[in-house]
Motif scaffolding. Structure first.
Motif, PDB file in Angstrom:
ATOM      1  N   TYR A   6       0.859  -1.198   0.000  1.00  0.00           N
ATOM      2  CA  TYR A   6       0.000   0.000   0.000  1.00  0.00           C
ATOM      3  C   TYR A   6       0.886   1.235   0.000  1.00  0.00           C
ATOM      4  N   ILE A  37      -8.198 -11.133  -3.050  1.00  0.00           N
ATOM      5  CA  ILE A  37      -8.426  -9.719  -2.752  1.00  0.00           C
ATOM      6  C   ILE A  37      -9.810  -9.653  -2.115  1.00  0.00           C
ATOM      7  N   ASP A  41     -10.212  -5.165   1.717  1.00  0.00           N
ATOM      8  CA  ASP A  41      -8.996  -4.511   1.204  1.00  0.00           C
ATOM      9  C   ASP A  41      -9.337  -3.149   0.591  1.00  0.00           C
ATOM     10  N   TYR A  45      -7.422   0.308   0.446  1.00  0.00           N
ATOM     11  CA  TYR A  45      -7.016   0.770  -0.888  1.00  0.00           C
ATOM     12  C   TYR A  45      -7.561   2.168  -1.170  1.00  0.00           C
ATOM     13  N   LEU A  57      -0.469  -5.890   1.819  1.00  0.00           N
ATOM     14  CA  LEU A  57      -1.874  -6.265   1.995  1.00  0.00           C
ATOM     15  C   LEU A  57      -2.048  -7.787   1.888  1.00  0.00           C
ATOM     16  N   GLY A  58      -3.242  -8.252   2.264  1.00  0.00           N
ATOM     17  CA  GLY A  58      -3.587  -9.652   2.016  1.00  0.00           C
ATOM     18  C   GLY A  58      -3.837 -10.476   3.256  1.00  0.00           C
ATOM     19  N   PHE A 117      -3.537  -5.629   7.653  1.00  0.00           N
ATOM     20  CA  PHE A 117      -4.810  -4.961   7.899  1.00  0.00           C
ATOM     21  C   PHE A 117      -4.625  -3.733   8.778  1.00  0.00           C
ATOM     22  N   GLY A 125       0.883  -8.791   5.227  1.00  0.00           N
ATOM     23  CA  GLY A 125      -0.128  -9.545   4.507  1.00  0.00           C
ATOM     24  C   GLY A 125       0.482 -10.614   3.612  1.00  0.00           C
ATOM     25  N   GLN A 127      -0.333 -11.103   0.270  1.00  0.00           N
ATOM     26  CA  GLN A 127      -0.259 -10.839  -1.174  1.00  0.00           C
ATOM     27  C   GLN A 127       1.220 -10.613  -1.477  1.00  0.00           C
TER      28      GLN A 127
END
Ligand code: ZN
Ligand code: ZN
Length: 205
Positions: A6, A37, A41, A45, A57-58, A117, A125, A127
């Motif tokens: 992010y 996703i 999220d 975002y 993220l993720g 998060f 995360g 991702q």
């Protein structure tokens, strides 16, 4: 390793970040093979949260355990595991009551931890190529033999399916009932499916 980071409102990028590594003996490292996703999220975002820039993220993650801390008993290298959204310790007062979303041991200012998060700890995360999983014996759902074949189904156990199912739990859906689900996104569809699993005779979305 590569990870989705992010960088500010409506700005994410795949960049190189430091490799996930064992930080405590109760950790494992998972090589992520599927990650969703989530609608959640989008809160981050779109810049509607306190999410810090530079974080990965993720929180809907599945993969193969590739490294195991010395204090982990149950989970083995090579296991294919699905990780729930929340990071729980399994032994605090809230986790013991089943409220793992409000774990008191989480690395957070307020109760509760989650991968990648806002305001739920500093956990990275999934991702990303690799993910550090704390309290791995508690958090890893070790999948059966058909894990690779049904990976796209099992990854839904990380968040979407249980979130939808939980709605039917809160609504105490019983066999024979008619159920109306407002909202037909992924969680709504999982709630509808869960209502059938619980024996609803009619489901309207
Ligand atoms: Zn989610
Ligand atoms: Zn806990």
């Amino acid at each position: 390793m590569k990870a989705l980071v992010y960088e500010g409102p409506r700005d994410v990028a795949v960049v190189d970040v430091p490799d996930a590594r064992i930080e405590r003996p109760t950790d494992v490292i998972v090589k992520v093979t599927s990650t969703n996703i989530c609608g959640s999220d989008l809160h981050m975002y779109e810049g509607r949260t306190t999410m810090e820039t530079g974080r990965t993220l993720g929180h809907e993650n599945l993969g193969e355990v590739v490294e195991v801390g010395g204090g982990v008993d149950r989970v083995k290298a090579g296991d294919i595991v699905c990780l729930p959204f929340n990071v729980g310790c399994g032994f605090c007062a809230n986790c013991e009551r089943g409220f793992t979303g409000f774990c008191l041991s989480a690395d957070s200012d307020t109760p509760g931890g989650a991968y990648g998060f806002a305001a739920m700890g500093t956990y990275a995360g999934g991702q990303a190529e690799y993910l550090r999983v704390p309290w791995a014996d508690f958090n890893c759902l070790v999948l059966p033999e058909d894990a690779a074949e049904k990976e796209n189904d099992y990854v839904m156990l990380a968040d979407i399916f249980p979130t939808g199912y939980h709605a039917t739990e809160l609504a105490a859906v019983s066999p024979g009932e008619s159920v109306v689900v407002y909202g037909g996104g992924p969680v709504g569809l999982m709630a509808a499916y869960s209502a059938y699993l619980r024996g609803a005779s009619q489901v309207l979305v």
